[in-house]
Design a protein around this motif. Structure first.
Motif, PDB file in Angstrom:
ATOM      1  N   MET A  89       0.819  -1.213   0.000  1.00  0.00           N
ATOM      2  CA  MET A  89       0.000   0.000   0.000  1.00  0.00           C
ATOM      3  C   MET A  89       0.852   1.262   0.000  1.00  0.00           C
ATOM      4  SD  MET A  89      -2.781  -1.279   2.812  1.00  0.00           S
ATOM      5  CE  MET A  89      -3.713   0.240   2.933  1.00  0.00           C
ATOM      6  N   LEU A  90       1.914   1.240   0.793  1.00  0.00           N
ATOM      7  CA  LEU A  90       2.727   2.444   0.935  1.00  0.00           C
ATOM      8  C   LEU A  90       3.744   2.606  -0.180  1.00  0.00           C
ATOM      9  CD1 LEU A  90       3.189   2.489   4.810  1.00  0.00           C
ATOM     10  CD2 LEU A  90       1.501   3.656   3.406  1.00  0.00           C
ATOM     11  N   ARG A  91       3.787   1.641  -1.098  1.00  0.00           N
ATOM     12  CA  ARG A  91       4.657   1.778  -2.276  1.00  0.00           C
ATOM     13  C   ARG A  91       3.891   2.196  -3.532  1.00  0.00           C
ATOM     14  NH1 ARG A  91       7.603  -1.485   0.988  1.00  0.00           N
ATOM     15  NH2 ARG A  91       9.872  -1.470   0.747  1.00  0.00           N
ATOM     16  N   LEU A  92       2.588   2.139  -3.486  1.00  0.00           N
ATOM     17  CA  LEU A  92       1.822   2.566  -4.653  1.00  0.00           C
ATOM     18  C   LEU A  92       2.157   4.024  -5.001  1.00  0.00           C
ATOM     19  CD1 LEU A  92      -1.729   1.093  -3.852  1.00  0.00           C
ATOM     20  CD2 LEU A  92      -0.027   0.200  -5.444  1.00  0.00           C
ATOM     21  N   PRO A  93       2.270   4.363  -6.286  1.00  0.00           N
ATOM     22  CA  PRO A  93       1.912   3.592  -7.478  1.00  0.00           C
ATOM     23  C   PRO A  93       3.086   2.857  -8.125  1.00  0.00           C
ATOM     24  CG  PRO A  93       2.307   5.856  -8.112  1.00  0.00           C
ATOM     25  CD  PRO A  93       2.563   5.780  -6.623  1.00  0.00           C
ATOM     26  N   PHE A  94       4.117   2.567  -7.372  1.00  0.00           N
ATOM     27  CA  PHE A  94       5.297   1.889  -7.925  1.00  0.00           C
ATOM     28  C   PHE A  94       5.099   0.394  -7.778  1.00  0.00           C
ATOM     29  CE2 PHE A  94       6.565   6.089  -6.361  1.00  0.00           C
ATOM     30  CZ  PHE A  94       6.945   6.652  -7.571  1.00  0.00           C
ATOM     31  N   VAL A 139      -2.904   3.932 -10.251  1.00  0.00           N
ATOM     32  CA  VAL A 139      -2.446   3.037  -9.187  1.00  0.00           C
ATOM     33  C   VAL A 139      -1.137   2.361  -9.564  1.00  0.00           C
ATOM     34  CG1 VAL A 139      -3.129   1.055  -7.753  1.00  0.00           C
ATOM     35  CG2 VAL A 139      -4.841   2.713  -8.464  1.00  0.00           C
ATOM     36  N   GLY A 140      -0.738   2.483 -10.829  1.00  0.00           N
ATOM     37  CA  GLY A 140       0.485   1.828 -11.296  1.00  0.00           C
ATOM     38  C   GLY A 140       0.208   0.604 -12.131  1.00  0.00           C
ATOM     39  N   THR A 141      -0.992   0.531 -12.703  1.00  0.00           N
ATOM     40  CA  THR A 141      -1.360  -0.621 -13.518  1.00  0.00           C
ATOM     41  C   THR A 141      -1.142  -0.340 -14.992  1.00  0.00           C
ATOM     42  OG1 THR A 141      -3.655   0.095 -13.724  1.00  0.00           O
ATOM     43  CG2 THR A 141      -3.098  -1.322 -11.843  1.00  0.00           C
ATOM     44  N   HIS A 142      -1.134  -1.398 -15.766  1.00  0.00           N
ATOM     45  CA  HIS A 142      -1.036  -1.322 -17.224  1.00  0.00           C
ATOM     46  C   HIS A 142      -2.276  -1.986 -17.801  1.00  0.00           C
ATOM     47  CE1 HIS A 142       3.168  -0.163 -16.725  1.00  0.00           C
ATOM     48  NE2 HIS A 142       3.285  -1.170 -15.882  1.00  0.00           N
ATOM     49  N   GLU A 146       6.332  -2.152 -10.020  1.00  0.00           N
ATOM     50  CA  GLU A 146       7.204  -2.994 -10.843  1.00  0.00           C
ATOM     51  C   GLU A 146       7.465  -4.326 -10.145  1.00  0.00           C
ATOM     52  OE1 GLU A 146      11.563  -2.840 -13.081  1.00  0.00           O
ATOM     53  OE2 GLU A 146      10.826  -1.094 -11.962  1.00  0.00           O
ATOM     54  N   GLY A 147       7.278  -5.394 -10.880  1.00  0.00           N
ATOM     55  CA  GLY A 147       7.476  -6.727 -10.334  1.00  0.00           C
ATOM     56  C   GLY A 147       6.239  -7.330  -9.694  1.00  0.00           C
ATOM     57  N   TRP A 148       5.177  -6.553  -9.578  1.00  0.00           N
ATOM     58  CA  TRP A 148       3.925  -7.057  -9.003  1.00  0.00           C
ATOM     59  C   TRP A 148       2.981  -7.503 -10.131  1.00  0.00           C
ATOM     60  CZ3 TRP A 148       2.107  -2.669  -5.147  1.00  0.00           C
ATOM     61  CH2 TRP A 148       3.156  -2.356  -4.273  1.00  0.00           C
ATOM     62  N   THR A 149       1.890  -8.101  -9.722  1.00  0.00           N
ATOM     63  CA  THR A 149       0.805  -8.355 -10.664  1.00  0.00           C
ATOM     64  C   THR A 149       0.045  -7.046 -10.825  1.00  0.00           C
ATOM     65  OG1 THR A 149       0.604 -10.674  -9.980  1.00  0.00           O
ATOM     66  CG2 THR A 149      -1.291  -9.696 -11.102  1.00  0.00           C
ATOM     67  N   ASN A 150       0.235  -6.375 -11.962  1.00  0.00           N
ATOM     68  CA  ASN A 150      -0.308  -5.028 -12.136  1.00  0.00           C
ATOM     69  C   ASN A 150      -0.967  -4.826 -13.493  1.00  0.00           C
ATOM     70  OD1 ASN A 150       1.871  -4.939 -13.858  1.00  0.00           O
ATOM     71  ND2 ASN A 150       3.003  -3.371 -12.738  1.00  0.00           N
ATOM     72  N   ARG A 151      -1.344  -5.920 -14.141  1.00  0.00           N
ATOM     73  CA  ARG A 151      -2.020  -5.815 -15.439  1.00  0.00           C
ATOM     74  C   ARG A 151      -3.535  -5.827 -15.238  1.00  0.00           C
ATOM     75  NH1 ARG A 151      -1.479 -10.207 -18.179  1.00  0.00           N
ATOM     76  NH2 ARG A 151      -1.154  -9.512 -20.321  1.00  0.00           N
ATOM     77  N   VAL A 152      -4.227  -4.956 -15.953  1.00  0.00           N
ATOM     78  CA  VAL A 152      -5.696  -4.885 -15.910  1.00  0.00           C
ATOM     79  C   VAL A 152      -6.216  -5.089 -17.325  1.00  0.00           C
ATOM     80  CG1 VAL A 152      -7.698  -3.406 -15.485  1.00  0.00           C
ATOM     81  CG2 VAL A 152      -5.763  -3.372 -13.903  1.00  0.00           C
ATOM     82  N   ILE A 153      -7.119  -6.029 -17.488  1.00  0.00           N
ATOM     83  CA  ILE A 153      -7.700  -6.317 -18.804  1.00  0.00           C
ATOM     84  C   ILE A 153      -8.960  -5.476 -18.992  1.00  0.00           C
ATOM     85  CG2 ILE A 153      -8.843  -8.089 -20.196  1.00  0.00           C
ATOM     86  CD1 ILE A 153      -7.017 -10.154 -18.891  1.00  0.00           C
TER      87      ILE A 153
END
Length: 504
Positions: free
Chosen positions: A105-110, A135-138, A112-119
């Motif tokens: 939570m405290l690293r958002l929106p960074f 939020v840092g998503t793609h 990288e390396g997380w599950t951060n893809r949104v379809i």
């Protein structure tokens, strides 16, 4: 506002606080757009907000109690009040990406390396999906079920759907739900501009979360939204929100908003009469249409369909007889007395659209009279189109665009044929086509580029002389779903200067 008005007692000064600021209110015929201040709060909501403002409460305790009541009223497993539906998009995404894990939570929106893809289906992209991306998503676009299956071969944090476009989509919720369940991926539906129902049509078909505006059709506080759905996800979304010191701390919802939304929900589900509402809207449209009985003008009611629950009146005219464009008529009514706001996105060269949702008692007749007067007014004398000047702007130009803060340089390559100008432009992170025209009144150019789900646009209007151009710029953006002059001017004005640097 003059000094005397500021010296008046507060009760006098606030009799109409908008006029005291030099702002003229308007009759709203443009539905519930945020730019037009949404809708008017119900009397029950105003009373509840006033009562809630008189005491202190702990916001976590308040939201816990409100969530139980929201669940009772809506039939959803759980629900929270947010500071608008765009905030609900952000909070739902944060819940899917970070949960209530403070390390994340405290690293958002960074991310990288997380599950951060949104379809998202590509035709569901719209301006507000920036609330998801922040939020840092793609966002991964899909068009077919095969695309969906391919996208699911890699980790996905969430699948996002635009409710108004789901029914016409090539990929339906029934296609998405079993695949998402297999991978444990939450599904979010943005239904902010829809009427809330019980049972919820999206949750009942397998979605995990759904969003509604609190300040549109529900007629709660304008800066409110609702996030409904799976209890663990909704609770995680709340932990990412204010008053908690996490990513969305700035998305503050007040105690008054929470109570106001509950009051609106209680009226909606326990007191509202949809049939009476429809009769009232149709009656208002009939009053307006009755004022427009003149040659060359016709009015037709567009009945509710799909997720649209409010009828509209489409007013169409013969431009040759009336001599007005739709946008000219819209601006004329906005400048009139009473001031009337029409929907710019529904305006065409020879028509406007009237939405009755925001009309108050007696306003329909005022709208009908104003429309009739504008359509009957003598048209301005038709003038010949400005002649094309003996000047060719074909070539390479360096254009300096000045914003409120800072500048941007564009290199443009123009081709001119008679009064039509085409070409291309490029600058850092912004490149695309140029379209425009030139005549004795000056030059007009449009720079545009699609970025994610939104088209960025500059409109340049200026003069040309001695190898130089200069003038004003209007900055805006639009999506496939929100096109109109208001959005295309939403980021304000600027200036430009250009110098020819080479031949085409």
């Amino acid at each position: 506002m003059n000094d005397a008005s500021m010296d008046a007692p507060p009760a006098t000064r606030n009799a109409n606080p908008y006029l005291a600021l030099g702002v003229r209110p308007f009759i709203n015929c443009a539905s519930v757009r945020t730019a037009h201040s949404g809708s008017l709060m119900l009397p029950e909501v105003r009373a509840a907000v006033a009562q809630a403002s008189r005491q202190f409460v702990g916001l976590d305790e308040l939201m816990e109690g409100a969530s139980r009541r929201i669940a009772e009223l809506t039939g959803a497993p759980w629900g929270i009040v947010t500071c608008g539906s765009a905030a609900a998009l952000t909070l739902a995404t944060a819940a899917c990406v970070a949960g209530n894990d403070p390390v994340k939570m405290l690293r958002l929106p960074f991310t990288e390396g997380w599950t951060n893809r949104v379809i998202m289906p590509s035709n569901h992209r719209f301006a507000y999906d920036q609330a998801i991306r922040m939020v840092g998503t793609h966002i991964i676009e899909i068009d077919t079920i095969a695309d969906l299956d391919a996208a699911l071969t890699e980790p996905v944090a969430m699948i996002a759907i635009l409710g108004t476009h789901e029914a016409a989509s090539a990929v339906r919720l029934e296609d998405i739900v079993p695949r998402a369940r297999q991978h444990g991926i939450p599904i979010l539906v943005d239904a902010a501009s829809e009427h809330i129902e019980r049972p919820d049509p999206y949750l009942s078909r397998g979605a995990d979360m759904v969003i509604y505006s609190g300040g549109k059709f529900l007629r709660g506080p304008q800066t409110s939204g609702l996030l409904l759905g799976r209890k663990d996800l909704i609770q995680a979304a709340w932990r990412n929100a204010s008053p908690h010191q996490a990513f969305a701390r700035g998305m503050k919802v007040s105690k008054e908003d929470v109570i106001g939304v509950l009051a609106a929900l209680e009226v909606w589900f326990e007191q509202r009469d949809p049939a009476a509402e429809l009769r009232s809207w149709n009656n208002d449209l009939a009053v307006i249409a009755a004022r427009l009985d003149r040659p060359g003008v016709r009015a037709e009611v567009i009945a509710p369909h799909g997720v649209v629950r409010v009828p509209r009146l489409r007013v169409v005219w013969d431009v040759a007889k009336v001599g007005l464009s739709g946008e000219t008529l819209r601006l004329r009514l906005l400048d009139g007395e009473p001031r009337i706001m029409l929907d710019d996105m529904a305006t065409t060269e020879n028509s406007v659209s009237i939405d009755p949702f925001g009309l108050q008692p007696g306003e329909a007749d005022q709208v009908g009279k104003a429309l009739a007067a504008a359509l009957a007014a003598p048209a301005a004398a038709m003038t010949s189109p400005p002649s094309v000047i003996d000047l060719d702007v074909s070539g390479i130009w360096d254009v300096d665009v000045s914003f409120l803060l800072g500048k941007r340089r564009h290199r443009i390559r123009l081709r001119q044929q008679d009064g039509v100008v085409t070409g291309s432009q490029s600058s850092h992170q912004f490149e695309g086509p140029v379209t425009g025209s030139i005549d004795a009144n000056g030059i007009r150019l449009v720079f545009s580029m699609w970025h994610e789900g939104t088209m960025i646009a500059y409109h340049l209007d200026g003069c040309v002389a001695d190898g130089r151009m200069q003038g004003s710029v209007t900055f805006g953006s639009m999506t496939h779903h929100h096109q109109g002059p208001i959005n295309l001017a939403q980021f304000g004005p600027g200036e430009f200067q250009a110098t020819r640097t080479g031949d085409a």
